[in-house]
Structure formats: structure tokens, C-alpha cells
Design a protein around this motif. Structure first.
Motif, PDB file in Angstrom:
ATOM      1  N   ILE A 218       1.318  -1.429   0.081  1.00 31.21           N
ATOM      2  CA  ILE A 218      -0.010  -0.238  -0.630  1.00 31.21           C
ATOM      3  C   ILE A 218       1.239   0.707   0.079  1.00 31.21           C
ATOM      4  N   PRO A 219       1.373   1.845  -0.986  1.00 26.88           N
ATOM      5  CA  PRO A 219       2.413   2.520  -1.092  1.00 26.88           C
ATOM      6  C   PRO A 219       1.136   4.127  -0.965  1.00 26.88           C
ATOM      7  N   ILE A 220       1.009   4.889  -0.013  1.00 26.35           N
ATOM      8  CA  ILE A 220       0.338   6.160   0.100  1.00 26.35           C
ATOM      9  C   ILE A 220       1.087   7.175  -0.445  1.00 26.35           C
ATOM     10  N   TYR A 221       0.166   7.880  -1.214  1.00 25.57           N
ATOM     11  CA  TYR A 221       1.146   8.905  -1.753  1.00 25.57           C
ATOM     12  C   TYR A 221       2.405   8.756  -1.792  1.00 25.57           C
ATOM     13  N   VAL A 347      -2.898   1.500  -4.340  1.00 29.76           N
ATOM     14  CA  VAL A 347      -2.187   2.472  -4.526  1.00 29.76           C
ATOM     15  C   VAL A 347      -3.454   3.968  -4.051  1.00 29.76           C
ATOM     16  N   LEU A 348      -3.160   4.765  -3.028  1.00 34.42           N
ATOM     17  CA  LEU A 348      -3.513   5.881  -2.495  1.00 34.42           C
ATOM     18  C   LEU A 348      -3.154   7.324  -3.297  1.00 34.42           C
ATOM     19  N   ASP A 358       2.587  11.122 -10.045  1.00 33.03           N
ATOM     20  CA  ASP A 358       3.364   9.845  -9.243  1.00 33.03           C
ATOM     21  C   ASP A 358       3.170   8.807  -8.937  1.00 33.03           C
ATOM     22  N   GLY A 359       1.978   9.057  -8.249  1.00 35.74           N
ATOM     23  CA  GLY A 359       1.176   7.424  -7.737  1.00 35.74           C
ATOM     24  C   GLY A 359       0.450   7.246  -8.444  1.00 35.74           C
ATOM     25  N   LEU A 360      -0.355   8.104  -9.657  1.00 31.82           N
ATOM     26  CA  LEU A 360      -1.086   7.804 -11.064  1.00 31.82           C
ATOM     27  C   LEU A 360      -0.786   7.010 -11.622  1.00 31.82           C
ATOM     28  N   ILE A 361       0.676   7.577 -12.067  1.00 31.18           N
ATOM     29  CA  ILE A 361       1.110   6.930 -13.317  1.00 31.18           C
ATOM     30  C   ILE A 361       1.487   5.483 -12.497  1.00 31.18           C
ATOM     31  N   TYR A 362       1.655   5.118 -11.566  1.00 28.09           N
ATOM     32  CA  TYR A 362       3.051   4.119 -11.237  1.00 28.09           C
ATOM     33  C   TYR A 362       0.944   2.699 -11.092  1.00 28.09           C
ATOM     34  N   TYR A 363      -0.003   3.089 -10.773  1.00 24.14           N
ATOM     35  CA  TYR A 363      -0.957   2.723 -10.744  1.00 24.14           C
ATOM     36  C   TYR A 363      -1.586   2.388 -11.873  1.00 24.14           C
TER      37      TYR A 363
END
Ligand code: NAG
Length: 413
Positions: A218-221, A347-348, A358-363
Motif C-alpha cells: 500500500i503505497p500512500i501518496y 495505491v492511495l 507519481d502515484g497515478l502513473i504507477y497505478y
């Protein structure tokens, strides 16, 4: 009479100055405007002190004293007390060492000490700041509500300990939990890892190494790359609650972690630290606009970005390239074949965060690689919101994010 008038004028001037200083841009949708202003003002003041110490020759402004100062300020805003929380009848809490790494272990009482699920948590703070103490309220909440063991890792910090030391400490502590699961009363098949901000990065890096030995990550921001500091979220969000995080502070954290000189701050902010060759490489494509989630970008003209590739300092680029492209330093630099074996990922992300993209690209990249992945995006969210689900300044979005996370873990871990 004159004295009263003078006092009135001075008071008004001070109030006006303070009011201006506190004039934080608050995300749309966040109703706790004054909490956001107080939070931002306190952290911005801390940031100013730290930056001035850096200018006086203290690298990154990091020292035992400044770390303590930041911890106390944030702990007070999170819990209402500079000393944090007292004991809790629902939890057994103890500090220990797992394979040389300091950890704090939270065990819910009334749960048989065998085959328990566990969450290994890597705290945030730019690999340089904060501690398991600051996260105490959040890690307690997770342990109690999900009825799982939480292991909060006190990894060594930068700049004294640059990459890969913080990562290796997290890896060691996590492997220790897996290898000693029986002894610890843990079910080795139900190990989750998580962390926020730099801790979200550590979660992604540890998962990249341990793959399916982890059940859920769970990566958070999270912060996941240092190739492009001109993503739409860096551009449109740097002025929101900047005391918590902005483009410059995030960059100083990367520099601490990567052991890269602060002399390059302006160049990196302008993306001049990557050569034209690197800007046209496969690595640049891993984070290019084709991965952006346009529906989460608020500014019209940032939705279709044209990335220029014909500029950049070749010498600087070559001198730091090895670090920038290391997937354990920047998990978005991993290719599809190494992403595809990642565990189930939650992904939060927060709408008003420089790290949103960064988070959205990872998702998006995990989705493409065929990984089981769930996105919890909070349009009105901001960096650091996960701290504020209770205490003296709760935020509705923090409460929601914590509730959703606990529900997810209860169901899936
Ligand atoms: C950072 O790099 C320099 C050499 O460029 C080295 O001497 C120093 O030990 C490094 N610091 C850390 C914390 O790794």
C-alpha cells in the motif's frame, strides 16, 4: 490616549502580518480551512528555520535538534500533546531490533498470538525526517481496527545514510518478519507492507525486491521518480499547503537520499538535469504524458502536455544517471517485466499533492503490466492527510482515507 492608539495600530499591524503569513491555499473541498492554515503555517515556519540552517552550513538543515523540533510540532498537531499518546489497553507496544534494525511492534490484545496478519510500515518524512513516534497514532489505529500486528520500522535516515541504506533497513526488517513468522506469531502468507510519501516509495522498492512474498502493498501518496519535476501535479499543486510538501522541499529530500548536491536545485526543478538523450530514452517513456490520468488534472492546458526533449545539461545528467535510473531509487524506472510480479497493490493518491501524478502513473503502469491493483484517489486530498483522522484537527478527507484503508485491509489481508 496616544498610547492606546499606538497599541491598537501595532496590534492591527501584527494581526495583518500574521493573517497574510497564514494565507495558505487550501484545497477545494476541504472545509477545515483554519486547521489547514495552522498546519501549513507551523510547518512552513519549521521549513524556514531548517533552510536557514542549511544556508549556515548545516547540510539539509538536518540535525538531532531539528529532527526533534519537527517531530514535536507535528506530534502536537496530530495528537494534541507534544509527548504523544499514553498506554492503550487494546494494544501491547514494544520497541525491539529485527536483524539490526530498530522497530516498534504493535500487537492487539485479545487476539491469539499465532497466525496473525501483519503490516510492516515505513514512515514518511523524505527519508530524512520524522520517526515511528510521529506515526504512533496512525500505526495504533491500523493495528486496533484491522486486528493485525503492525511493525513500524525506524530505518536509518539521510543525508547521513543515503540510498540504499534506508531501503536496505526496510528490506531487512521485512525479511526478518517473513523468516521468523512462526516465532513472532505471524502468518507468513499474510504480510502487507505500506508507507506514506518516502515510506510509499520504500513500500514500492521493497515490493519490487520481495515480489509475491508480500501479499499486499500500500503505497500512500508515494514519490517514485526524479526524472521529471514538471508533471502536471508538480505544476498545479505546489502552492497548496506548501509547508507539508512542495516542489522544492520534495527535491531536497531526493537530494538527501540520492547524495546529490543542493547546487543543482534550480536545474532539476527546470528538468535541466536530464540530457536530450535521456529525455528521449525508454526511461522517459515510463513516465511520459501517455500515462497521465487526465480526469484528475484540474488545469485544462496541462492535460495534453508536450514534453520538449532538446535541452538539458549532458554532464550533470551523466553524473547522476546511475542513481536516477536505479529502480530501487526510483521505482517508476522499473520495466514492465519486473513490475508484473508485484503483489496486490492499493495505491492511495491525493488530488492536491505534487506527488499525485507519481502515484497515478504507477497505478496505470501496474494496470498495464497485469498486476492486481486498486486506486484510492481522493480528489480533495492533500499530502500528509492520513495523519489527521482524529486528534485536535481532524480532516474529513483524512477520516475517509483511514476508514477506506482499514476496510480494505480487513477484507483483503
Ligand atoms: C556522498 O558522496 C560522496 C562522494 O561524492 C562521499 O564521499 C560521501 O561519503 C557520500 N555520502 C553518503 C552519505 O553516502
Amino acid at each position: 490616549m496616544l498610547k492606546q492608539v499606538l497599541i491598537a495600530i501595532i496590534t492591527a499591524a501584527l494581526a495583518f502580518g500574521l493573517f497574510n503569513y497564514m494565507d495558505t491555499q487550501v484545497p477545494e473541498g476541504v472545509t477545515e480551512v483554519w486547521s489547514a492554515r495552522i498546519l501549513d503555517t507551523a510547518l512552513r515556519t519549521n521549513g524556514k528555520i531548517i533552510l536557514s540552517l542549511h544556508n549556515f552550513g548545516m547540510h539539509g538543515g538536518v540535525s538531532w535538534f531539528t529532527r526533534k523540533m519537527v517531530d514535536v510540532v507535528l506530534t502536537t498537531m496530530i495528537t494534541g500533546s507534544p509527548f504523544g499518546l499514553g498506554s492503550d489497553p487494546e494494544l501491547e507496544i514494544h520497541d525491539t531490533i529485527y536483524d539490526g534494525v530498530a522497530v516498534r511492534v504493535y500487537e492487539p490484545t485479545g487476539v491469539p498470538k499465532q497466525n496473525r496478519p501483519v503490516l510492516v510500515y515505513y514512515h514518511g518524512g523524505g527519508w530524512s525526517w520524522l520517526s515511528v513516534d510521529v506515526y504512533d497514532q496512525a500505526t495504533r489505529e491500523l493495528a486496533k481496527r484491522v486486528k493485525m500486528v503492525v511493525v513500524s520500522v525506524g530505518y536509518r535516515q539521510s543525508p547521513e545514510h543515503a540510498h540504499p541504506i534506508p531501503f536496505e533497513d526496510c528490506l531487512k526488517a521485512t525479511e526478518y518478519v517473513i523468516e521468523n513468522a512462526d516465532k513472532l506469531g505471524i502468518d507468513a502468507k499474510r504480510v502487507a507492507v505500506s508507507g506514506d510519501s518516502a515510506g510509499g516509495h520504500l513500500s514500492a522498492a521493497v515490493s519490487l525486491r520481495l515480489k509475491k512474498k508480500i501479499k499486499i502493498q500500500i503505497p500512500i501518496y508515494p514519490c517514485l521518480q526524479l526524472l521529471d519535476l514538471q508533471t502536471p501535479s508538480y505544476i498545479e499543486n505546489k502552492q497548496y499547503i506548501p509547508g507539508m510538501l512542495n516542489d522544492v522541499s520534495m527535491l531536497t529530500y531526493w537530494l538527501n537520499y540520492g547524495n546529490i548536491s543542493y547546487d543543482y536545485i534550480d536545474k532539476i526543478l527546470a528538468n535541466e538535469h536530464t540530457s536530450p538523450e535521456l529525455k528521449s530514452s525508454k526511461y522517459a517513456k515510463y513516465i511520459s504524458p501517455e500515462w497521465y490520468m487526465k480526469e484528475h488534472i484540474r488545469t485544462e492546458n496541462l492535460r495534453s502536455m508536450d514534453k520538449k526533449t532538446n535541452f538539458g545539461d549532458k554532464k550533470l545528467s551523466e553524473s547522476i544517471e546511475k542513481t536516477l535510473l536505479d529502480p530501487y531509487f526510483a521505482p517508476l524506472m522499473a520495466d514492465e517485466s519486473s513490475l508484473k510480479d508485484l503483489p496486490f497493490t492499493y495505491v492511495l493518491t491525493a488530488g492536491y499533492d505534487v506527488l499525485r501524478d507519481d502515484g497515478l502513473i504507477y497505478y496505470q503502469r501496474l494496470l498495464k503490466a497485469g498486476v492486481k491493483v486498486k486506486l484510492a484517489h481522493y480528489q480533495d486530498g492533500f499530502h500528509g492527510m492520513i495523519f489527521f483522522f482524529k486528534g485536535p484537527m481532524p480532516f474529513q478527507v483524512g477520516i475517509r482515507a483511514m476508514n477506506d484503508l482499514c476496510e480494505f485491509l480487513k477484507k483483503e489481508l
